[in-house]
Design a protein around this motif. Sequence first.
Motif, mmCIF file in Angstrom:
data_model
loop_
_atom_site.group_PDB
_atom_site.id
_atom_site.type_symbol
_atom_site.label_atom_id
_atom_site.label_comp_id
_atom_site.label_asym_id
_atom_site.label_seq_id
_atom_site.Cartn_x
_atom_site.Cartn_y
_atom_site.Cartn_z
ATOM 1 N N LEU A 20 0.855 -1.204 0.000
ATOM 2 C CA LEU A 20 0.000 0.000 0.000
ATOM 3 C C LEU A 20 0.879 1.238 0.000
ATOM 4 N N GLU A 21 0.462 2.269 -0.746
ATOM 5 C CA GLU A 21 1.072 3.590 -0.614
ATOM 6 C C GLU A 21 0.054 4.423 0.159
ATOM 7 N N VAL A 22 0.368 4.699 1.399
ATOM 8 C CA VAL A 22 -0.568 5.413 2.268
ATOM 9 C C VAL A 22 -0.245 6.897 2.166
ATOM 10 N N ILE A 23 -1.140 7.637 1.541
ATOM 11 C CA ILE A 23 -0.881 9.060 1.265
ATOM 12 C C ILE A 23 -1.733 9.914 2.193
ATOM 13 N N SER A 24 -1.079 10.855 2.848
ATOM 14 C CA SER A 24 -1.777 11.755 3.759
ATOM 15 C C SER A 24 -1.649 13.169 3.211
ATOM 16 N N ARG A 25 -2.778 13.903 3.156
ATOM 17 C CA ARG A 25 -2.773 15.218 2.497
ATOM 18 C C ARG A 25 -3.348 16.296 3.415
ATOM 19 N N ASN A 26 -2.567 17.374 3.591
ATOM 20 C CA ASN A 26 -3.023 18.529 4.372
ATOM 21 C C ASN A 26 -3.522 19.662 3.486
ATOM 22 N N ALA A 36 -2.982 19.249 -3.661
ATOM 23 C CA ALA A 36 -1.895 19.382 -4.646
ATOM 24 C C ALA A 36 -1.823 18.078 -5.437
ATOM 25 N N GLY A 37 -1.013 18.093 -6.496
ATOM 26 C CA GLY A 37 -0.690 16.872 -7.243
ATOM 27 C C GLY A 37 -1.885 16.176 -7.849
ATOM 28 N N SER A 38 -1.927 14.844 -7.678
ATOM 29 C CA SER A 38 -2.958 14.053 -8.366
ATOM 30 C C SER A 38 -4.362 14.362 -7.853
ATOM 31 N N LEU A 39 -4.453 14.904 -6.641
ATOM 32 C CA LEU A 39 -5.782 15.251 -6.110
ATOM 33 C C LEU A 39 -6.435 16.328 -6.993
ATOM 34 N N LEU A 40 -5.599 17.235 -7.527
ATOM 35 C CA LEU A 40 -6.123 18.308 -8.392
ATOM 36 C C LEU A 40 -6.442 17.795 -9.793
ATOM 37 N N HIS A 73 -0.196 0.036 -12.261
ATOM 38 C CA HIS A 73 0.081 1.491 -12.189
ATOM 39 C C HIS A 73 -0.487 2.152 -10.928
ATOM 40 N N ASP A 74 -0.338 1.468 -9.800
ATOM 41 C CA ASP A 74 -0.646 2.042 -8.482
ATOM 42 C C ASP A 74 -2.034 2.695 -8.383
ATOM 43 N N PRO A 75 -3.122 1.968 -8.706
ATOM 44 C CA PRO A 75 -4.453 2.598 -8.640
ATOM 45 C C PRO A 75 -4.904 2.876 -7.196
ATOM 46 N N VAL A 95 2.863 19.501 2.977
ATOM 47 C CA VAL A 95 1.648 19.549 2.137
ATOM 48 C C VAL A 95 1.003 18.173 2.065
ATOM 49 N N ASP A 96 1.806 17.178 1.718
ATOM 50 C CA ASP A 96 1.332 15.788 1.694
ATOM 51 C C ASP A 96 2.542 14.863 1.750
ATOM 52 N N PHE A 97 2.303 13.586 1.955
ATOM 53 C CA PHE A 97 3.409 12.619 2.002
ATOM 54 C C PHE A 97 2.878 11.211 1.817
ATOM 55 N N LYS A 98 3.821 10.320 1.491
ATOM 56 C CA LYS A 98 3.468 8.917 1.245
ATOM 57 C C LYS A 98 4.236 8.022 2.228
ATOM 58 N N LEU A 99 3.519 7.098 2.840
ATOM 59 C CA LEU A 99 4.157 6.155 3.762
ATOM 60 C C LEU A 99 3.969 4.724 3.252
ATOM 61 N N PRO A 115 12.380 14.225 0.551
ATOM 62 C CA PRO A 115 11.752 15.086 -0.474
ATOM 63 C C PRO A 115 11.301 14.308 -1.712
ATOM 64 N N ASP A 116 11.690 13.021 -1.813
ATOM 65 C CA ASP A 116 11.162 12.177 -2.896
ATOM 66 C C ASP A 116 9.727 11.753 -2.616
ATOM 67 N N THR A 117 9.373 11.652 -1.353
ATOM 68 C CA THR A 117 8.094 11.026 -0.980
ATOM 69 C C THR A 117 7.135 11.983 -0.268
ATOM 70 N N CYS A 118 7.501 13.254 -0.244
ATOM 71 C CA CYS A 118 6.651 14.257 0.421
ATOM 72 C C CYS A 118 6.564 15.498 -0.454
ATOM 73 N N ARG A 119 5.546 16.320 -0.226
ATOM 74 C CA ARG A 119 5.574 17.692 -0.749
ATOM 75 C C ARG A 119 5.902 18.621 0.414
ATOM 76 N N TYR A 120 6.973 19.377 0.232
ATOM 77 C CA TYR A 120 7.398 20.374 1.212
ATOM 78 C C TYR A 120 7.332 21.743 0.552
ATOM 79 N N PHE A 130 11.471 18.250 -10.087
ATOM 80 C CA PHE A 130 11.903 17.286 -11.113
ATOM 81 C C PHE A 130 10.715 16.840 -11.968
ATOM 82 N N ARG A 131 9.594 16.515 -11.304
ATOM 83 C CA ARG A 131 8.407 16.062 -12.045
ATOM 84 C C ARG A 131 8.013 17.093 -13.094
ATOM 85 N N LYS A 132 8.075 18.369 -12.710
ATOM 86 C CA LYS A 132 7.599 19.440 -13.592
ATOM 87 C C LYS A 132 8.732 20.076 -14.406
#
Length: 246
Positions: free
Chosen positions: A90-96, A99-103, A129-131, A175-179, A197-202, A216-218
């Motif tokens: 599981l990729e457990v994503i927490s968002r405050n 941003a990103g795919s949520l938008l 592809h990580d649905p 902003v958000d992060f993946k665990l 910084p690879d697995t979070c938005r700061y 890097f993504r953008k």
Amino acid sequence: MDKIGNLIYAGKAKDVYEYEDNNKVVVKFRDDISAGDGEKKDSLVKKGYYNSLISSKLFEVLEESSIKTQYLKLLKPQYILSKKLKMIPLEVISRNLAAGSLLRNFPFQEKQKLEPPIIQMDYKNDKYHDPMLNDDIIIALKISTKEELNEIRAITKKINHLLSKFLDEKEIILVDFKLEFGKDQDGNIVLGDEISPDTCRYWDKETLDTLDKDIFRKGQGNVMNAYEKVFNRVVDEDDLKKWNID
Ligand code: TMP
């Protein structure tokens, strides 16, 4: 130097090696960076150095607040001695903030505060592809039980609280992060993988500048300058002394 054994697993940015004690592994943070399901790739000098030290520090912060983690110690830059876990896919994503795919996927406003924070679970599976998952799918696939999901959510909420507070003191908005979680030998749910910084938005608290892999993504400039800034704010002289790093 402690004994590092054979390569067990090579991921997109990290390798996992056997260790002389069979209950432990050594995780090597490589300089590789990738995005977009592995389509965009590069190698960036010092990325493994920064991410291994930032992740070590953040795991130590969590351990100090009684979060069970895989982290045992930083052996040297890029190499972390860790408990061996059976990873839960599981990729457990927490968002405050939105941003990103949520938008891309939902009608949220950019930077919209998410109160309470959103916890999202994606299936860590390259073939599919990580649905995004829901509880019924997770349970039907026998990835986790209902009780385990409740525990994973509770730990994730606590981690969000602890890291948001720690980073806020360093002038960084989480902003958000993946665990990623796994199970230890006794079946306990334990935090694994990395927090970097690879697995979070700061975002910089004052300027709202991006300080993470989104650069890097953008393709928006020098990624390592941002990682270096996070490193300088998060890791202090005492940490380096404790880790025997000049
Ligand atoms: P997202 O907005 O692209 O879904 O990403 C949410 C957060 O999860 C963000 O901090 C980056 C992190 N993330 C990973 O660490 N690995 C991944 O494969 C993905 C998709 C996101």
